[in-house]
Design a protein around this motif. Sequence first.
Motif, PDB file in Angstrom:
ATOM      1  N   UNK A 235       0.831  -1.195   0.000  1.00  0.00           N
ATOM      2  CA  UNK A 235       0.000   0.000   0.000  1.00  0.00           C
ATOM      3  C   UNK A 235       0.870   1.250   0.000  1.00  0.00           C
ATOM      4  N   UNK A 236       1.918   1.241   0.818  1.00  0.00           N
ATOM      5  CA  UNK A 236       2.820   2.383   0.857  1.00  0.00           C
ATOM      6  C   UNK A 236       3.467   2.644  -0.491  1.00  0.00           C
ATOM      7  N   UNK A 237       3.834   1.576  -1.192  1.00  0.00           N
ATOM      8  CA  UNK A 237       4.430   1.715  -2.524  1.00  0.00           C
ATOM      9  C   UNK A 237       3.442   2.345  -3.502  1.00  0.00           C
ATOM     10  N   UNK A 238       2.185   1.908  -3.438  1.00  0.00           N
ATOM     11  CA  UNK A 238       1.154   2.460  -4.320  1.00  0.00           C
ATOM     12  C   UNK A 238       0.928   3.942  -4.041  1.00  0.00           C
ATOM     13  N   UNK A 239       0.840   4.305  -2.768  1.00  0.00           N
ATOM     14  CA  UNK A 239       0.611   5.702  -2.414  1.00  0.00           C
ATOM     15  C   UNK A 239       1.811   6.573  -2.794  1.00  0.00           C
ATOM     16  N   UNK A 240       3.004   6.046  -2.587  1.00  0.00           N
ATOM     17  CA  UNK A 240       4.204   6.794  -2.966  1.00  0.00           C
ATOM     18  C   UNK A 240       4.251   7.002  -4.480  1.00  0.00           C
TER      19      UNK A 240
ATOM     20  N   UNK B 214       2.473   9.849  -5.597  1.00  0.00           N
ATOM     21  CA  UNK B 214       3.014  11.128  -5.139  1.00  0.00           C
ATOM     22  C   UNK B 214       2.500  11.569  -3.791  1.00  0.00           C
ATOM     23  N   UNK B 215       2.072  10.602  -2.969  1.00  0.00           N
ATOM     24  CA  UNK B 215       1.474  10.912  -1.672  1.00  0.00           C
ATOM     25  C   UNK B 215       2.346  10.391  -0.537  1.00  0.00           C
ATOM     26  N   UNK B 216       2.681  11.262   0.412  1.00  0.00           N
ATOM     27  CA  UNK B 216       3.287  10.728   1.624  1.00  0.00           C
ATOM     28  C   UNK B 216       2.175  10.253   2.549  1.00  0.00           C
TER      29      UNK B 216
END
Length: 262
Positions: free
Chosen positions: A56-61, A64-66
Amino acid sequence: MAEVAIVASAFGAQAIWRDGHAAWSASARRAGAQAFEVRRELMSDAEAQPEALRALGTTLAAAGLWRVWSTPDALYREDGALDDAALCAAVAAGRALGARFVKLQLGGFSGNACAARLADLLGALGARTGEAGSGPRVVVENGQLEQGGKLAQFVGLFNALRDAGVPGVIGMTFDIGNWQWPGEPPLLAAAALAPHVEYIHCKAVTGEGARRFAAAPADDDAFCRAALALLPTHVPRGIEFPFDPARLAADAAHYVGWLAAA
């Protein structure tokens, strides 16, 4: 212009449960947000496992989202003792997600309970306890209950950390609307706690007593603007009120712009 995070629940709790957080990352970015707050209470146990959080973190990153990791767990138990397990679990989840902030409720803090020990545990966990460091930053939020929602508790916490010689090891998420549930004056709280605030939740409140609900502020909402004027202007601001489902994309873009400039 302040950075703006969209809290996942703004898109609707049922939508997040149905689709998952990742499905809404593009919507958040198109609205102009810089960050996305992931809510533990809106995901299954499987979705909260380390591998799933890393994905999920990879997708959000990639969008362009922290990230912010939010858990309803409290830092202090009802008896006032530090909840080591809750803190360890929150930091581990936040690290897997690649979160900038890990947000917990304050819970039953009273007096100077475990102030120095909190600093030691945060250091051992690799959480960021000052300006330097690469770990997630732990912040505590004022909640809607009497326990963990009183101004005196937060003043007491930050005074205890100062007196223990460890000021600044933990920050605060200041929720403008939540103070109204336990009957605390939000503007007085903003003036008292501003030096410790590192993330802001913005919402208006409708209803009375226990029947209060988060709502979108009006464009000319004097109360929210007064609170924001008392709080640090350089810290991120989170949208924690529901968007209008009939015009969701337009509503999200409007309020991201409004909150960034408010």
